[in-house]
Design an enzyme around this catalytic site. Structure first.
Site, PDB file in Angstrom:
ATOM      1  N   ASP A 106       0.853  -1.083   0.063  1.00 25.60           N
ATOM      2  CA  ASP A 106      -0.032   0.036   0.190  1.00 25.60           C
ATOM      3  C   ASP A 106       0.761   1.208  -0.008  1.00 25.60           C
ATOM      4  O   ASP A 106       0.355   2.300   0.663  1.00 25.60           O
ATOM      5  CB  ASP A 106      -1.096   0.094   1.147  1.00 25.60           C
ATOM      6  CG  ASP A 106      -0.188  -0.063   2.611  1.00 25.60           C
ATOM      7  OD1 ASP A 106       0.832  -0.047   2.613  1.00 25.60           O
ATOM      8  OD2 ASP A 106      -0.949   0.018   3.488  1.00 25.60           O
ATOM      9  N   LYS A 157       4.225   1.787  15.574  1.00 23.44           N
ATOM     10  CA  LYS A 157       3.061   2.825  16.190  1.00 23.44           C
ATOM     11  C   LYS A 157       3.398   3.007  17.591  1.00 23.44           C
ATOM     12  O   LYS A 157       2.804   2.818  18.971  1.00 23.44           O
ATOM     13  CB  LYS A 157       1.830   1.539  16.244  1.00 23.44           C
ATOM     14  CG  LYS A 157       1.407   1.039  15.040  1.00 23.44           C
ATOM     15  CD  LYS A 157       0.774   2.034  14.034  1.00 23.44           C
ATOM     16  CE  LYS A 157       0.506   1.573  12.733  1.00 23.44           C
ATOM     17  NZ  LYS A 157       0.795   0.088  12.340  1.00 23.44           N
ATOM     18  N   ASP A 221       1.788   6.236   2.180  1.00 16.04           N
ATOM     19  CA  ASP A 221       1.090   5.017   2.110  1.00 16.04           C
ATOM     20  C   ASP A 221      -0.304   5.386   1.845  1.00 16.04           C
ATOM     21  O   ASP A 221      -0.917   6.429   2.462  1.00 16.04           O
ATOM     22  CB  ASP A 221       1.206   4.981   3.835  1.00 16.04           C
ATOM     23  CG  ASP A 221       0.199   4.001   4.299  1.00 16.04           C
ATOM     24  OD1 ASP A 221      -0.619   3.391   3.702  1.00 16.04           O
ATOM     25  OD2 ASP A 221       0.454   3.532   5.335  1.00 16.04           O
TER      26      ASP A 221
HETATM   27  N1  GDD Z   1      -0.458 -11.614   3.162  1.00 19.98           N
HETATM   28  C1  GDD Z   1      -0.588 -10.895   4.003  1.00 19.98           C
HETATM   29  N2  GDD Z   1      -1.061 -11.234   5.405  1.00 19.98           N
HETATM   30  N3  GDD Z   1      -0.246  -9.245   4.010  1.00 19.98           N
HETATM   31  C2  GDD Z   1      -0.627  -8.745   5.309  1.00 19.98           C
HETATM   32  C3  GDD Z   1      -0.967  -9.375   6.307  1.00 19.98           C
HETATM   33  C4  GDD Z   1      -1.011 -10.796   6.447  1.00 19.98           C
HETATM   34  O1  GDD Z   1      -1.604 -11.168   7.314  1.00 19.98           O
HETATM   35  N4  GDD Z   1      -1.137  -8.026   7.232  1.00 19.98           N
HETATM   36  C5  GDD Z   1      -0.780  -7.025   6.448  1.00 19.98           C
HETATM   37  N5  GDD Z   1      -0.487  -7.517   5.297  1.00 19.98           N
HETATM   38  C6  GDD Z   1      -0.114  -6.341   4.243  1.00 19.98           C
HETATM   39  C7  GDD Z   1      -1.024  -5.114   3.950  1.00 19.98           C
HETATM   40  O2  GDD Z   1      -1.888  -5.475   3.072  1.00 19.98           O
HETATM   41  C8  GDD Z   1      -0.094  -4.111   3.796  1.00 19.98           C
HETATM   42  O3  GDD Z   1       0.094  -4.021   2.437  1.00 19.98           O
HETATM   43  C9  GDD Z   1       1.307  -4.322   4.511  1.00 19.98           C
HETATM   44  O4  GDD Z   1       1.208  -5.716   4.734  1.00 19.98           O
HETATM   45  C10 GDD Z   1       1.363  -3.798   5.838  1.00 19.98           C
HETATM   46  O5  GDD Z   1       0.336  -3.675   6.707  1.00 19.98           O
HETATM   47  P1  GDD Z   1      -0.480  -2.449   7.013  1.00 19.98           P
HETATM   48  O6  GDD Z   1      -1.616  -2.864   7.897  1.00 19.98           O
HETATM   49  O7  GDD Z   1      -0.842  -1.454   5.758  1.00 19.98           O
HETATM   50  O8  GDD Z   1       0.381  -1.874   7.954  1.00 19.98           O
HETATM   51  P2  GDD Z   1       0.438  -0.082   8.328  1.00 19.98           P
HETATM   52  O9  GDD Z   1       0.151   0.664   7.211  1.00 19.98           O
HETATM   53  O10 GDD Z   1      -0.343  -0.186   9.676  1.00 19.98           O
HETATM   54  O11 GDD Z   1       1.952  -0.446   8.909  1.00 19.98           O
HETATM   55  C11 GDD Z   1       3.001  -0.803   8.193  1.00 19.98           C
HETATM   56  O12 GDD Z   1       3.249   0.176   7.230  1.00 19.98           O
HETATM   57  C12 GDD Z   1       4.081   1.260   7.608  1.00 19.98           C
HETATM   58  C13 GDD Z   1       4.313   2.197   6.007  1.00 19.98           C
HETATM   59  O13 GDD Z   1       3.233   2.563   5.535  1.00 19.98           O
HETATM   60  C14 GDD Z   1       4.316  -1.065   9.072  1.00 19.98           C
HETATM   61  O14 GDD Z   1       5.219  -1.650   8.063  1.00 19.98           O
HETATM   62  C15 GDD Z   1       5.044   0.145   9.668  1.00 19.98           C
HETATM   63  O15 GDD Z   1       6.158  -0.170  10.348  1.00 19.98           O
HETATM   64  C16 GDD Z   1       5.289   1.088   8.501  1.00 19.98           C
HETATM   65  O16 GDD Z   1       5.756   2.401   8.843  1.00 19.98           O
HETATM   66 MG    MG Z   2      -0.439   0.416   5.617  1.00 18.72          MG
END
Ligand code: GDD
Ligand code: MG
Length: 346
Positions: A106, A157, A221
Site C-alpha cells: 500500500d 506505532k 502510504d
Molecule cells: N499476505 C498478508 N498477510 N499481507 C498482510 C498481512 C497478512 O496477514 N497483514 C498485513 N499485510 C499487508 C497489508 O496488506 C499491507 O500491504 C502491508 O502488509 C502492511 O500492513 P498495514 O496494515 O498497511 O500496516 P501499517 O500501514 O499499519 O504499517 C506498516 O506500514 C508502515 C508504512 O506504511 C508497518 O510496516 C509500519 O512499520 C510502516 O511504517
Molecule cells: Mg499501511
C-alpha cells in the site's frame, strides 16, 4: 531477483473504498495501484514477483493477470489464514534462496530500488529497510539509526510520549531488502509480524541491519482515504518521477465543456456542455451532467453525476448516482453504488 508484495491486508482504514475493491486494486489515475509497484520493481530489473494474498485473492488475480503484459512473471500465493507481515513473507518466499525485495502493498513511491539494493550489498547487510522522515511517526514504525546507518531501535506505532524521548522522525517506509537468512527467523506457516516480532529479533541477535533514508523521493502510504485522494492528485501534478502519465481514453466530451490539462479520463466517459473538470480523475464510463463542476476529485467507473452538481475534494466509488444540484464537499468519500437525491449536500 525476486520480490514479494505483501497484499493480504483487509484495507479496513480505506473503507468504504475497499468494501468491494481490494486495496491493491484501488485505481490510482485509472490504473490498479499494484501496477505502479510492479512497474517500479521491473524498472530495477526485478521480474519475478510474488503477491502474498489472503483477502479477496481471486479478485486481485483477475485484475492483475499473469504479468506477461507488464513484462514480469507474477505469482500469487494465498495464505490459508492471515499470517501477519513476517509470516506472509516466509510463506510466500519459501524456496527462494536469493536476496529478496519485500514491499508493503500500500505504498506509492518513486524510490530507485536499484540504488537501495546496491547500498544493501555494499554494506553486506542481512536486512535493509528504506526509511522516510515524516512529521508524525505515530501511525508508522519509528526507526532510530546510528551514524553508520545501522538500526539501533524499531518501535511500531509508538505512543506520542515515547516519541518525544526518541531522537528520530524517520519511519519504516515498508520497503525491505532481505537476505534468505532472515527466513530462518520465521517458522513456516506461523503468524509473525515483521514489525513486532522479526525486526526486534534481528536487533537482539546483532545481525547487520541497516536503514536507507529517502530524502528527496516521493513516498506515501495510500491506506486512508485522504491519502488515497492525495496520491491521485500527486500523480496528476507529476510529483512522482518515472511513471508515464495515463493516456486519456476515447471519450465523448462536449465542445462546450472545459477539462483542464491535468485531469485524466478513461474510455467511455461522457461530459455534457457547460461542465468543468479541474484537477480530477474520471474512471471508465463516468457521466458528468450539464454545468456540473468537478474539482480535485476522483470518480470511479460508471458513476453518474447529474447536472448542476458540485463536487470538490472528494472520492466517489463505482456506479454511484449523484442527483441534480447536489453538493459534495471536500473530504467526502462515497462507497460504491451510493445514491444521492437531487439537492443533497454532504
Ligand atoms: N499476505 C498478508 N498477510 N499481507 C498482510 C498481512 C497478512 O496477514 N497483514 C498485513 N499485510 C499487508 C497489508 O496488506 C499491507 O500491504 C502491508 O502488509 C502492511 O500492513 P498495514 O496494515 O498497511 O500496516 P501499517 O500501514 O499499519 O504499517 C506498516 O506500514 C508502515 C508504512 O506504511 C508497518 O510496516 C509500519 O512499520 C510502516 O511504517
Ligand atoms: Mg499501511
Amino acid at each position: 531477483m525476486h520480490a514479494v508484495i505483501l497484499a493480504g491486508g483487509k484495507g479496513t482504514r480505506l473503507r468504504p473504498l475497499t468494501v468491494y475493491t481490494p486495496k491493491p486494486a484501488v485505481p490510482i489515475v485509472n490504473r490498479a495501484f499494484l501496477l505502479y509497484q510492479v512497474e517500479m520493481l521491473r524498472r530495477a530489473g526485478i521480474d519475478e514477483i510474488t503477491l502474498s494474498l489472503s483477502y479477496q485473492p481471486d479478485k486481485i488475480e483477475q485484475i492483475l493477470g499473469d504479468g506477461a503484459e507488464l513484462g514480469v512473471n507474477l505469482r500469487f500465493i494465498t495464505e490459508p489464514s492471515p499470517l501477519g507481515t513476517g509470516g506472509a513473507y516466509r510463506f510466500a518466499a519459501d524456496g527462494i534462496d536469493d536476496t529478496t525485495v519485500v514491499l508493503n502493498g500500500d505504498i506509492l513511491t518513486d524510490l530507485d530500488l536499484a540504488a537501495l539494493i546496491e547500498a544493501h550489498r555494499t554494506r553486506g547487510a542481512a536486512a535493509t529497510l528504506a526509511l522516510k522522515p515524516v512529521e508524525d511517526p505515530s501511525r508508522y514504525g519509528l526507526v532510530v539509526t546510528r551514524e553508520d546507518g545501522t538500526i539501533e531501535n524499531f518501535l511500531e506505532k509508538p505512543t506520542r510520549e515515547s516519541i518525544s524521548d526518541l531522537p528520530s522522525n524517520t519511519i519504516n517506509a515498508g520497503i525491505y531488502v532481505l537476505e534468505p537468512s532472515i527466513m530462518d527467523l520465521v517458522p513456516l506457516g506461523e503468524n509473525r509480524s515483521f514489525e513486532y516480532d522479526v525486526f526486534p529479533v534481528i536487533l537482539e541477535r546483532g545481525l547487520p541491519f541497516y536503514g536507507y533514508t529517502m530524502d528527496h523521493e516521493y513516498w506515501r502510504d495510500i491506506g486512508v482515504p485522504e491519502s488515497y485522494l492525495n496520491a491521485n492528485l500527486d500523480m496528476l501534478s507529476g510529483r512522482l518521477k518515472g511513471f508515464a502519465a495515463q493516456p486519456n481514453g476515447d471519450a465523448d466530451i462536449a465542445t462546450a465543456a472545459a477539462i483542464d490539462s491535468r485531469s485524466r479520463f478513461a474510455a467511455g466517459v461522457v461530459v455534457k456542455p457547460g461542465a468543468k473538470i479541474l484537477n480530477s480523475v474520471l474512471g471508465p464510463g463516468v457521466q458528468i451532467g450539464e454545468k456540473t463542476v468537478i474539482e480535485d476529485s476522483v470518480i470511479w467507473a460508471h458513476t453518474r453525476v447529474a447536472s448542476g452538481a458540485e463536487v470538490s475534494g472528494a472520492v466517489i466509488g463505482r456506479s454511484c448516482h449523484i442527483g441534480r444540484n447536489a453538493t459534495i464537499r471536500p473530504g467526502s468519500v462515497l462507497g460504491d453504488k451510493s445514491q444521492l437525491t437531487d439537492y443533497t449536500k454532504v
